[in-house]
Design an enzyme around this catalytic site. Structure first.
Site, mmCIF file in Angstrom:
data_model
loop_
_atom_site.group_PDB
_atom_site.id
_atom_site.type_symbol
_atom_site.label_atom_id
_atom_site.label_comp_id
_atom_site.label_asym_id
_atom_site.label_seq_id
_atom_site.Cartn_x
_atom_site.Cartn_y
_atom_site.Cartn_z
ATOM 1 N N CYS A 1 0.899 -1.105 -0.031
ATOM 2 C CA CYS A 1 0.047 -0.008 0.072
ATOM 3 C C CYS A 1 0.818 1.103 0.017
ATOM 4 O O CYS A 1 1.756 1.159 0.788
ATOM 5 C CB CYS A 1 -0.904 -0.012 1.288
ATOM 6 S SG CYS A 1 -1.926 1.286 1.195
ATOM 7 N N GLU B 1 -8.768 -0.703 -2.622
ATOM 8 C CA GLU B 1 -9.114 0.789 -2.937
ATOM 9 C C GLU B 1 -10.487 0.938 -2.315
ATOM 10 O O GLU B 1 -10.704 2.137 -1.455
ATOM 11 C CB GLU B 1 -9.302 1.266 -4.330
ATOM 12 C CG GLU B 1 -7.801 0.874 -4.979
ATOM 13 C CD GLU B 1 -6.664 1.714 -4.321
ATOM 14 O OE1 GLU B 1 -6.789 2.695 -3.666
ATOM 15 O OE2 GLU B 1 -5.580 1.259 -4.227
ATOM 16 N N HIS C 1 -10.286 1.197 1.408
ATOM 17 C CA HIS C 1 -9.824 2.420 1.954
ATOM 18 C C HIS C 1 -10.955 3.629 2.090
ATOM 19 O O HIS C 1 -10.797 4.426 3.202
ATOM 20 C CB HIS C 1 -8.557 3.237 0.669
ATOM 21 C CG HIS C 1 -7.346 2.815 0.901
ATOM 22 N ND1 HIS C 1 -6.809 3.013 1.959
ATOM 23 C CD2 HIS C 1 -6.560 2.153 0.047
ATOM 24 C CE1 HIS C 1 -5.326 2.580 1.811
ATOM 25 N NE2 HIS C 1 -5.141 2.188 0.701
#
Length: 214
Positions: A126, A169, A172
């Site tokens: 990441c 993603e 996140h």
């Protein structure tokens, strides 16, 4: 960090952020913005500002370099992410990981759900956790829904490495880092990865480090 004040309206903060130089600064783990989740995008930025923000995410992702970047990673708590993967990998890696090229695309208000029960485990890193990688078991196939940057509906099934990217993603945007889902015993520095665990699959690492794969 030189980012706009959290007290300012979101559009104003984004505008100030984009008035600076590109690429944007990527927020590192430990910053609360990576953990607080995001608010759905509902025109808060307006078309012109949204287009500028998307372009800034693209430039920042490519400069890192990475295959995805979510708005919280540049300090903005909006449910927006971008992905792109040229997949410049050897054939054996492509086959083992299902890693195929993905064009640049924008995910607005995305969410995903597994398709089937199959899971795949690979080392993952990441941009907000620089220097480290760990094995994460994820759904091998997911259905992603949401919109693109023009408000057009998105409803698509991703498999292989693209499925991993969209899960990473989208996580996140929910305040989840890949480390939350990782096998702790697999945590490896980038140097260890290069010297020991560069194989297409993590099977050798699992045996040596003492963790199980799905």
């Amino acid at each position: 960090m030189g980012t706009p004040s959290d007290r300012a309206p979101l559009a104003e903060r984004v505008g100030q952020l984009l008035d600076g130089e590109l690429p944007l600064t990527i927020v590192a783990a430990g910053d609360p913005v990576l953990r607080q989740g995001t608010e759905p995008y509902d025109g808060q930025l307006g078309p012109a500002l949204l287009a500028r923000f998307v372009e800034a995410l693209r430039v920042t992702m490519r400069a890192a370099p990475g295959v995805g970047l979510a708005a919280p990673q540049v300090g903005v708590e909006l449910r927006i992410a971008v992905i792109e993967d040229p997949a410049p990998v050897p054939e054996e890696v492509r086959l083992a990981r299902g890693r195929v090229p993905q064009p640049f695309r924008v995910l607005v208000n995305p969410s995903y759900e597994p398709v089937g029960d199959a899971r795949a485990a690979f080392f993952e890193g990441c941009l907000s956790v620089p220097g480290w990688q760990a094995v994460v078991a994820r759904a091998a196939s997911v259905r992603l829904t949401g919109q693109d940057e023009h408000g057009r509906p998105l409803d698509e099934v991703f498999t292989g490495w693209p499925a991993r990217i969209v899960q990473h993603e989208t996580d996140h945007l929910d305040g989840v880092l890949y480390l939350d889902r990782a096998e702790p015993r697999s945590l490896s520095s980038n140097l260890a990865m290069a010297e020991r665990w560069a194989q297409p699959t993590p099977q050798e690492a699992a045996r040596a480090l003492g963790f199980e794969l799905p």
